[in-house]
Design a protein around this motif. Sequence first.
Motif, PDB file in Angstrom:
ATOM      1  N   THR A 124       5.836   8.439 -10.054  1.00  0.00           N
ATOM      2  CA  THR A 124       5.371   9.699  -9.462  1.00  0.00           C
ATOM      3  C   THR A 124       6.472  10.750  -9.379  1.00  0.00           C
ATOM      4  O   THR A 124       6.191  11.915  -9.120  1.00  0.00           O
ATOM      5  CB  THR A 124       4.822   9.463  -8.052  1.00  0.00           C
TER       6      THR A 124
ATOM      7  N   ALA B 107      -1.435  14.595 -15.215  1.00  0.00           N
ATOM      8  CA  ALA B 107      -0.610  13.789 -14.309  1.00  0.00           C
ATOM      9  C   ALA B 107      -0.050  14.686 -13.204  1.00  0.00           C
ATOM     10  O   ALA B 107      -0.229  15.904 -13.226  1.00  0.00           O
ATOM     11  CB  ALA B 107       0.509  13.112 -15.094  1.00  0.00           C
TER      12      ALA B 107
ATOM     13  N   HIS C  24       3.501   4.669 -14.467  1.00  0.00           N
ATOM     14  CA  HIS C  24       2.863   5.030 -13.194  1.00  0.00           C
ATOM     15  C   HIS C  24       3.882   5.500 -12.154  1.00  0.00           C
ATOM     16  O   HIS C  24       3.707   5.285 -10.956  1.00  0.00           O
ATOM     17  CB  HIS C  24       2.053   3.842 -12.641  1.00  0.00           C
TER      18      HIS C  24
END
Length: 313
Positions: free
Chosen positions: A162, A222, A160
């Motif tokens: 970024t 994503a 997770h």
Amino acid sequence: MSKIIINGVDGNLGKQVVTDIINLIPKKNVILTAPSDEPLQQYQKLGFKTAVINFTHTETLDPVFKDADKVLLISMPFVGKKRRQAHKNVIDACVRANVKQIIYTSVLSSANPLNPSVENIDHGYTEALIQNSPLDYIILRNSLFAEAFISDYLRAVNNHETVINKNMGTGRVWFISRKDAALAIAFALNNTLLHRAILNINGITPYSYQDFLNIANKVTGANIKYKQITDQELYQYFDSIHVPRTTDGDFSKSPIQAISEGMVSFGTTVREGFLDVPVSDFVQLTGHQPITMKYMFEHQDDFLLGERHTTEK
């Protein structure tokens, strides 16, 4: 009857070479090797001849290599003096054993003395040994394997994250899949026309790291962003997630099966343009188009880095 020695079939690249070679060379002409018998047993069941050899124990090499038409030397998965000595042991054994041709897997721009990659020292050394020996040779200079970058990207997605930090700047790479690199090896092993040849095995599309991310994000959905950082900042990041700097380090806590010294210096190499090499011999050698980055992300489970530790002592 020819005699083809394929070393390192216990590794990811060597395994793929065997898969590809089945359609090109009769099994009776091939001998597969590894440092222990266990990984060879699956090939014995398929009807391949096998032999246990260890590059650090030279007495194991000569009997297997004797009068071989071709010997494949896949560069060892560790960096530094130990790798250079292992490569030298193989080359010296090939000379003693009257091997007709050696095939070596190197890297792009390995002959450039200004290439900052720490691995370039080993590859340049090995290429020089081969070229200054009596051996005929095919040197396959691979681009960076896409699998390493795909695996790193998916690790970030799964955690997770970024942002991915890289020191590649806006430099470009003509990525190649490890599967395509293996296919090139298989065709080189089956080629009787190439002599004292050096081939670039890279893709036909250049990617900056941002270009790479654009494809990855589009396919996966994503939204990973790219942050350009310095070499020292990247070392600090890898240290923080327990990635060893050298192959002698502890990989037990590392989420990446590669060394930071290699990844950082390859990033420098990319940033400074040493891997922006548009000339590729892959299509001419194999008759195939290289696998696209989009396809690799669409079939990501087939394009992961995997384990890469040596079992030779």
